[in-house]
Design an enzyme around this catalytic site. Structure first.
Site, PDB file in Angstrom:
ATOM      1  N   GLY A   1     -28.268   2.784  11.524  1.00 46.24           N
ATOM      2  CA  GLY A   1     -29.636   2.259  11.563  1.00 46.24           C
ATOM      3  C   GLY A   1     -30.276   2.125  10.185  1.00 46.24           C
TER       4      GLY A   1
ATOM      5  CD  GLU B   1     -21.662   5.712  15.790  1.00 46.17           C
ATOM      6  OE1 GLU B   1     -21.910   4.509  15.829  1.00 46.17           O
ATOM      7  OE2 GLU B   1     -22.305   6.560  16.412  1.00 46.17           O
TER       8      GLU B   1
ATOM      9  CB  SER C   1     -25.495  -0.644   9.159  1.00 44.05           C
ATOM     10  OG  SER C   1     -26.621   0.213   9.196  1.00 44.05           O
TER      11      SER C   1
ATOM     12  CG  HIS D   1     -25.166   8.359  19.056  1.00 45.95           C
ATOM     13  ND1 HIS D   1     -26.286   8.449  18.265  1.00 45.95           N
ATOM     14  CD2 HIS D   1     -24.631   7.133  18.832  1.00 45.95           C
ATOM     15  CE1 HIS D   1     -26.420   7.307  17.592  1.00 45.95           C
ATOM     16  NE2 HIS D   1     -25.433   6.494  17.923  1.00 45.95           N
TER      17      HIS D   1
ATOM     18  CG  ASN E   1     -26.038   3.391  21.383  1.00 46.24           C
ATOM     19  OD1 ASN E   1     -26.709   3.462  22.411  1.00 46.24           O
ATOM     20  ND2 ASN E   1     -26.128   4.291  20.405  1.00 46.24           N
ATOM     21  CD1 TRP E   2     -27.182  -2.542  24.056  1.00 45.80           C
ATOM     22  CD2 TRP E   2     -28.095  -2.734  26.085  1.00 45.80           C
ATOM     23  NE1 TRP E   2     -26.574  -3.597  24.694  1.00 45.80           N
ATOM     24  CE2 TRP E   2     -27.115  -3.742  25.939  1.00 45.80           C
ATOM     25  CE3 TRP E   2     -28.792  -2.665  27.294  1.00 45.80           C
ATOM     26  CZ2 TRP E   2     -26.833  -4.664  26.946  1.00 45.80           C
ATOM     27  CZ3 TRP E   2     -28.509  -3.581  28.308  1.00 45.80           C
ATOM     28  CH2 TRP E   2     -27.540  -4.571  28.122  1.00 45.80           C
ATOM     29  CE  LYS E   3     -28.789   3.060  17.743  1.00 47.11           C
ATOM     30  NZ  LYS E   3     -28.799   3.783  16.476  1.00 47.11           N
TER      31      LYS E   3
ATOM     32  N   GLY F   1     -25.000  -0.595  17.132  1.00 47.18           N
ATOM     33  CA  GLY F   1     -26.335  -0.264  17.625  1.00 47.18           C
ATOM     34  C   GLY F   1     -27.234  -1.491  17.568  1.00 47.18           C
ATOM     35  N   GLY F   2     -28.033  -1.578  16.517  1.00 45.23           N
ATOM     36  CA  GLY F   2     -29.043  -2.627  16.391  1.00 45.23           C
ATOM     37  C   GLY F   2     -28.545  -4.034  16.715  1.00 45.23           C
TER      38      GLY F   2
ATOM     39  CD  GLU G   1     -29.630   7.249  17.034  1.00 43.99           C
ATOM     40  OE1 GLU G   1     -29.675   6.878  18.216  1.00 43.99           O
ATOM     41  OE2 GLU G   1     -29.381   6.468  16.089  1.00 43.99           O
TER      42      GLU G   1
HETATM   43  C1  PEP Z   1     -25.154   3.481  16.793  1.00 46.83           C
HETATM   44  O1  PEP Z   1     -26.151   3.517  17.490  1.00 46.83           O
HETATM   45  O2  PEP Z   1     -24.159   4.123  17.143  1.00 46.83           O
HETATM   46  C2  PEP Z   1     -25.164   2.679  15.559  1.00 46.83           C
HETATM   47  C3  PEP Z   1     -24.069   2.632  14.854  1.00 46.83           C
HETATM   48  O3  PEP Z   1     -26.325   2.022  15.229  1.00 46.83           O
HETATM   49  P1  PEP Z   1     -26.507   0.850  14.131  1.00 46.83           P
HETATM   50  O4  PEP Z   1     -25.407  -0.161  14.378  1.00 46.83           O
HETATM   51  O5  PEP Z   1     -27.865   0.293  14.384  1.00 46.83           O
HETATM   52  O6  PEP Z   1     -26.367   1.482  12.779  1.00 46.83           O
END
Ligand code: PEP
Length: 253
Positions: free
Chosen positions: A175, A169, A215, A97, A9-11, A236-237, A99
């Site tokens: 994040g 999640e 994470s 998600h 997920n590039w957000k 994500g990151g 966010e």
């Molecule tokens: C996500 O965006 O779904 C996520 C899990 O982000 P991160 O890996 O950065 O915690």
């Protein structure tokens, strides 16, 4: 057998050039495993979806959107529909998600309508669920995840629900650099699978892929993937760095 699934997920990151470069590096670096021993998908921002889908057309890395609207067309300024996403080459879409739930304010009811609209439009939704830190600390994890699943899947027949992937999640792990331990994640994944069995049947529960997100990094991905009910990772990151994401894909393959 559930094929492992790694999703990036590039957000709200990348630009037109870097999104294509990142996609190409991921596709060429994963060509021996992607589509065979592991499903791989990337979720770029809306505006780069078509560019990335074109760049990946010769590869087995799928493209997904980070959100979708619950109507197929009409006077919904600023929104994007499932048929539009399908038209430009998307396979998957994230629904609910954390966010979108906690920053944008999406409700369980809206998320349910988005999941249903995605399936009707020919997309494969990834329904994201997970508790806040305060909810975990007050022992409400099971209750929250069950509510999000029940409302997210409300009204879907078993046939339609079989198109859905679940992503657990925990919001406190997204994040933040703070990952759920493999045991904490496995516990909730097992609850999710039991819940699917109760809501539908054991076959659907056994066939549904349940991803962990929060994470995920290359130093914890293999341990997470070693758990019985963790079928993949929503990253994500770490998915913005091709080398890191490729290492995570290999650890899952
Ligand atoms: C996500 O965006 O779904 C996520 C899990 O982000 P991160 O890996 O950065 O915690």
């Amino acid at each position: 057998m559930r094929k492992p699934f790694v999703a990036g997920n590039w957000k709200m990151n990348t630009d037109s050039r870097s999104s294509v470069n990142l996609a190409k590096r991921i596709a060429s670096g994963s060509s021996e495993v992607a589509g065979h021993s592991v499903s791989v998908a990337v979720f770029p921002p809306f505006v780069y979806l078509e560019l990335v889908a074109k760049a990946l057309s010769a590869f087995s890395v799928a493209v997904g959107a980070q959100d979708v609207y619950c109507e197929s067309k009409g006077a919904f300024t600023g929104e994007v529909s499932s048929p539009m996403l399908k038209d430009i080459g998307c396979t998957y879409v994230l629904c609910g998600h954390s966010e979108r739930r906690h920053v944008i304010g999406e409700t369980d009811e809206l998320i349910n309508r988005k999941v249903a609209a995605a399936i009707t439009g020919g997309l494969l939704p990834i329904l994201c669920v997970g508790e806040l830190l305060s909810e975990r600390d007050s022992s409400q994890t099971e209750q929250v995840v069950a509510r999000q699943l029940k409302s997210g899947l409300a009204g879907l027949s078993a046939e339609k629900a079989s198109a859905v992937t679940i992503a657990y999640e925990p919001v406190w792990a997204i994040g933040t650099g703070r990952t759920a331990t493999p045991q904490q994640a496995q516990e909730v994944h097992q609850l999710v699978r039991n819940f699917l069995a109760a809501m539908y049947d054991s076959q659907l529960a056994q066939e549904t892929r349940i991803l962990y997100g929060g994470s995920v990094k290359l130093d914890n991905s293999a341990d997470l993937m070693g758990q019985q009910d963790i079928d993949g990772l929503l990253v994500g990151g770490a998915s913005l760095n091709a080398d890191d994401f490729l290492a995570i894909i290999r650890s899952a393959a």
